[in-house]
Enzyme design. Sequence first.
Site, short mmCIF file in Angstrom:
data_model
loop_
_atom_site.label_atom_id
_atom_site.label_comp_id
_atom_site.label_asym_id
_atom_site.label_seq_id
_atom_site.Cartn_x
_atom_site.Cartn_y
_atom_site.Cartn_z
CD GLU A 121 -2.59 1.22 2.64
OE1 GLU A 121 -3.41 0.29 2.77
OE2 GLU A 121 -2.41 2.11 3.50
CG PHE B 281 0.89 8.22 1.42
CD1 PHE B 281 1.31 9.50 1.11
CD2 PHE B 281 1.62 7.50 2.35
CE1 PHE B 281 2.45 10.06 1.69
CE2 PHE B 281 2.75 8.05 2.95
CZ PHE B 281 3.17 9.33 2.62
CD1 TRP C 151 -10.83 9.09 -1.89
CD2 TRP C 151 -9.97 8.78 -3.93
NE1 TRP C 151 -11.57 9.85 -2.77
CE2 TRP C 151 -11.06 9.68 -4.04
CE3 TRP C 151 -9.28 8.44 -5.09
CZ2 TRP C 151 -11.47 10.23 -5.23
CZ3 TRP C 151 -9.69 9.00 -6.29
CH2 TRP C 151 -10.77 9.88 -6.36
NE ARG D 9 -17.17 6.19 8.11
CZ ARG D 9 -17.17 6.33 9.43
NH1 ARG D 9 -18.25 6.00 10.12
NH2 ARG D 9 -16.10 6.77 10.05
CG ASP E 34 -12.35 11.92 7.04
OD1 ASP E 34 -11.74 10.94 7.52
OD2 ASP E 34 -11.80 12.97 6.68
CG ASP F 291 -23.67 -9.69 18.35
OD1 ASP F 291 -22.81 -10.55 18.07
OD2 ASP F 291 -24.42 -9.75 19.33
CE LYS G 175 -17.76 -3.36 5.25
NZ LYS G 175 -16.63 -2.50 5.67
CD GLN H 58 -7.86 0.04 11.89
OE1 GLN H 58 -8.29 1.10 11.46
NE2 GLN H 58 -8.12 -0.38 13.11
#
Length: 606
Positions: free
Chosen positions: A20, A22, A52, A110, A112, A166, A175, A186
């Site tokens: 990854e 940036f 992004w 998602r 911010d 849960d 999703k 993460q």
Amino acid sequence: MKLSDKIAAHPAHRPFYTFEFFPPRTDQGFDNLLTRISRLSNLDPIAISVTWGAGGSTKDRSLDLAGITQADYGIDTILHLTCTNMVPGLVDDALRTAKARGIQNILALRGDPPRGQEHWTPIDSRFSHGVDLVKYIRSSPEFSPHFCIGVAAYPEGHPDNQTDDDVNFDVLKEKVEAGADFIVTQLFYDADRFLHWLERVRREGISVPIIPGVMPIPTYSSFLRVVNLCRIQVPPSIMIDLEPIRHDDQLVKEYGIRLAVDIILKVTGNGDIRGVHFCTLNLEKSVQLVLERLKWAGGSPTTRNKLIADSPVPLPPISELVVTPTTATSDAAAALTSKTTVEIEPPGRGEINNAATWDDFPNGRFGDYKSPAFGAQDQWGGLGLSVHPVHPDWGNPATAEELTDLFLRHLDSKAASTPFSSSPLSAESQTILHQLKALTRGGLWTVCSQPAVDTLPSTDENFGWGPRDGYVSQKAFIEFFCTEEVVDKIEKKIRLSGGGSVHYFAANLQGDFRTNVPEDARNAVTWGVFPGKEIVQTTIIERESFLTWKEEAFSIWTEWASFYPPGSDQRTMLDEVRRTRWLMSVLHHNFKNPGALWDFLVDFYS
């Protein structure tokens, strides 16, 4: 090629990995990152991902970087794409551009949280969560056939919901059922907790490939920053191991490499996890060393048992890296265990930022702007300091006086953060608290500072960093927002009585810029002298990095104002501040006199 197809076709006995990156904030950093990616491509990653920025703030650079890695280097690219705080039409534009550039993989995030309160939502209302982006792509005849979609998962709970497992599992399942093809987690540092989470995921019927996120610890301060931002739970044993070496970047880096190897061996040992996702922070050496020690570099066929059997020297326990006896207790470990905020070290401490060590350590906003790692970001591509929802500690300031009160409350530790400072005041800055409060009361809203230090031991509790038996020094500087009238007065005083010892930078939203620093000059304001090493400079203040930070600083005012409806007292005042205030940085070169800078600025005390 779609990542799901590549994983399905990948030999079962051969681990895979993704890297990854940036998009760097400067053109020089961007060019240098391309060279780095070219080298890392020789390690044969299955894909590279590009982050992004919040609200599309890095849209052009993200798309350019992803397009180049896809077309010029022939590496399948995963483009991160956040959907909240995106103006209408921007999601479609990004997807069409990605498609035109041959990118077939999207990590749908998602981003911010949505801005504002219940009566104010200045965003594309179709997108409030990552699942909305997944559903949108899968419902589109234009995009669905082309894209493979990945989603994020949080083995320790989403930062916004770490108490209801849960709900978190329901969200992840939604999703996947909406059309996600793979999951990237993460980063984490508790392998056992991840494996427990993995068992639950599979019991819930989620069968798509899961790629765990791994970040070798780069420096202690960067590690704490990521831990705080992502609210990661760190086993106390790791914090105890780090405690005696926290000021020595090289030892911390080596520890991070060994820890990453240990975590990867544990999570890939059951056969379910076939690959990992490396959060590189635009660095390369740690990742390369991890892969070499795993014998994965270049895609060589390796299993956990084969690694252990073939290793000429058994991998030592992580704890063996810490060789310096210590009786100190780990306040950081206790803080993490109790889920309190860990203080992040001030800019530059322990982060070596000269060109010769770009490959070794993060390069924050006080580093060399030409480094690919300049302005390192968090895992999901945030731009560092970000407003997010208005924090309760900030109140709802509607006047300049109320803003002054907020900055003072932060200095007094009554507010844990401000939009410009994500953590409480450091122990180092506590030594100049009186001066900071006096300047703030005078309308100079301070956002960054450090006191002068003349040759203290590198083990000093407040100021020390680097290897033992060394000495560290630093010049005093301060950065603040102020009126143009204050800029004029400080400029005049520097001309009349600065004596060449005071340098400054000042800029406003409109692009006006003032300085008395020669164009190519660089002010090293923190440095260390260590046995057998060249002098190490860890904090640099120069033109390009200041101007880059200036853009972000004024965007924070814009973001903050956007939380309030047009015409409100808060928005009107914050917009006025953004238009009329200047960002100014003042440095005094006389580090032998700890009061030199503050004596020079005494006219601006209240």
